[in-house]
Design a protein around this motif. Structure first.
Motif, PDB file in Angstrom:
ATOM      1  N   ASN A 158      38.721  33.900  28.709  1.00  0.00           N
ATOM      2  CA  ASN A 158      39.417  34.909  29.720  1.00  0.00           C
ATOM      3  C   ASN A 158      39.080  34.728  31.091  1.00  0.00           C
ATOM      4  O   ASN A 158      37.790  34.942  31.328  1.00  0.00           O
ATOM      5  N   ILE A 159      40.022  34.828  31.992  1.00  0.00           N
ATOM      6  CA  ILE A 159      39.752  35.028  33.346  1.00  0.00           C
ATOM      7  C   ILE A 159      40.301  36.372  33.923  1.00  0.00           C
ATOM      8  O   ILE A 159      41.378  36.635  33.310  1.00  0.00           O
ATOM      9  N   GLU A 188      39.631  31.398  41.593  1.00  0.00           N
ATOM     10  CA  GLU A 188      40.049  31.416  40.222  1.00  0.00           C
ATOM     11  C   GLU A 188      40.430  30.095  39.846  1.00  0.00           C
ATOM     12  O   GLU A 188      39.937  29.531  38.713  1.00  0.00           O
ATOM     13  N   GLY A 197      51.276  31.770  36.042  1.00  0.00           N
ATOM     14  CA  GLY A 197      50.529  30.465  35.329  1.00  0.00           C
ATOM     15  C   GLY A 197      50.073  29.729  36.549  1.00  0.00           C
ATOM     16  O   GLY A 197      49.946  28.435  36.137  1.00  0.00           O
ATOM     17  N   GLY A 225      45.945  34.664  32.460  1.00  0.00           N
ATOM     18  CA  GLY A 225      46.849  35.525  32.939  1.00  0.00           C
ATOM     19  C   GLY A 225      47.683  36.257  31.410  1.00  0.00           C
ATOM     20  O   GLY A 225      48.857  36.497  31.670  1.00  0.00           O
ATOM     21  N   PHE A 226      47.064  36.425  30.443  1.00  0.00           N
ATOM     22  CA  PHE A 226      47.482  36.958  29.313  1.00  0.00           C
ATOM     23  C   PHE A 226      47.091  38.642  29.414  1.00  0.00           C
ATOM     24  O   PHE A 226      46.165  38.937  29.375  1.00  0.00           O
ATOM     25  N   ASN A 244      46.812  29.746  37.090  1.00  0.00           N
ATOM     26  CA  ASN A 244      45.600  29.232  36.550  1.00  0.00           C
ATOM     27  C   ASN A 244      45.973  27.935  35.566  1.00  0.00           C
ATOM     28  O   ASN A 244      44.957  27.256  35.684  1.00  0.00           O
TER      29      ASN A 244
HETATM   30  C1  GAR Z   1      45.097  36.054  37.709  1.00  0.00           C
HETATM   31  O1  GAR Z   1      44.682  36.676  38.833  1.00  0.00           O
HETATM   32  C2  GAR Z   1      44.095  36.467  36.537  1.00  0.00           C
HETATM   33  O2  GAR Z   1      42.842  36.594  36.955  1.00  0.00           O
HETATM   34  C3  GAR Z   1      44.633  37.812  36.042  1.00  0.00           C
HETATM   35  O3  GAR Z   1      46.136  37.501  36.362  1.00  0.00           O
HETATM   36  C4  GAR Z   1      46.280  36.595  36.921  1.00  0.00           C
HETATM   37  C5  GAR Z   1      47.238  35.532  36.582  1.00  0.00           C
HETATM   38  O4  GAR Z   1      47.728  34.537  37.296  1.00  0.00           O
HETATM   39  N1  GAR Z   1      44.356  38.293  34.692  1.00  0.00           N
HETATM   40  C6  GAR Z   1      44.008  39.380  34.432  1.00  0.00           C
HETATM   41  O5  GAR Z   1      44.494  40.516  35.009  1.00  0.00           O
HETATM   42  C7  GAR Z   1      43.743  39.502  32.872  1.00  0.00           C
HETATM   43  N2  GAR Z   1      43.785  41.137  32.511  1.00  0.00           N
HETATM   44  P1  GAR Z   1      48.353  33.067  37.130  1.00  0.00           P
HETATM   45  O6  GAR Z   1      49.563  33.509  35.744  1.00  0.00           O
HETATM   46  O7  GAR Z   1      49.003  32.780  38.374  1.00  0.00           O
HETATM   47  O8  GAR Z   1      47.276  32.410  36.258  1.00  0.00           O
END
Ligand code: GAR
Length: 210
Positions: free
Chosen positions: A107-108, A174, A12, A88-89, A14
């Motif tokens: 989505n990121i 990000e 989490g 981060g889904f 992001n």
């Molecule tokens: C982030 O790096 C995001 O870009 C990636 O997962 C991570 C989540 O981090 N997303 C994906 O790979 C989507 N397929 P967070 O939970 O700390 O935000």
């Protein structure tokens, strides 16, 4: 303010970046829900600490992906969000379940799309010998990590970089990129139509750079 629902499976960071931008007064939004497929996802504690309602739906309680996804988006719809942010889904979502949210879900993804859809993006960028790597924020469509790209942040791959160093150096980028895009959407400056993305009313020909 724009009503935002977050979907997240893990750490989490992001979402934390969105919260921080909101606390700094940079994001005129209201976080109406954090939804997760994982009951033990740290993102849920972050949300609770910030007073944001949470919801967990465990895929194992549903017969198949489609049933799960329709249930998930039904529950999310009850919070009446204007925008869904996948932060981060880590699940593939059924295309029909997504349809009602076309243009209202972003989505990121940790790569310079269209490169490296799916998993292990850092490893794949290294293996390909890329000189640049980055993250993308895109509108979500039925094609996995294939929707129109709104904005990207890039970094230079250095000698000696490995998966871990790339992930570590990319994350702060990000954390700038996602709040910046959400702010543009909240300001009404980005839309997705039949012709693709419009930015300030003009077709966006290439992703914004962050
Ligand atoms: C982030 O790096 C995001 O870009 C990636 O997962 C991570 C989540 O981090 N997303 C994906 O790979 C989507 N397929 P967070 O939970 O700390 O935000």
């Amino acid at each position: 303010p724009l009503r935002i629902a977050i979907l997240a499976s893990g750490r989490g960071s992001n979402f934390a970046a969105l919260l921080a931008a909101h606390e700094r007064g940079e994001l005129p939004v209201e976080f109406v829900l954090v939804a997760s497929d994982k009951a033990d996802a740290p993102v849920l504690q972050l949300a609770q600490g910030a007073g944001v309602p949470t919801m967990v739906l465990d895929p194992r309680d549903y017969a198949d992906r489609r049933t799960y996804d329709f249930a998930l988006f039904d529950r999310i719809a009850a919070s009446k969000p204007d925008l869904l942010v996948l932060a981060g889904f880590m699940r593939i979502i059924d295309g029909d379940a997504l349809k009602p949210w076309a243009g209202r879900m972003i989505n990121i993804h940790p790569s310079l799309l269209p490169k490296y859809r799916g998993l292990h993006t850092h490893r794949r960028a290294l293996k390909a010998g890329d000189l640049e790597h980055g993250a993308s924020v895109h509108y979500v469509t039925a094609e996995l990590d294939g929707g129109p790209v709104i904005a990207q942040a890039t970094l230079t791959i250095e000698t000696g970089d490995d998966e871990a160093t790339l992930a570590t150096r990319l994350l702060p980028l990000e954390h700038q990129l996602l709040p910046a895009v959400v702010a543009l959407i909240a300001a009404g400056r980005l839309t997705l139509g039949e012709q693709g993305i419009a930015f300030d009313g003009e077709p966006l020909r290439k992703p914004l750079r962050w």
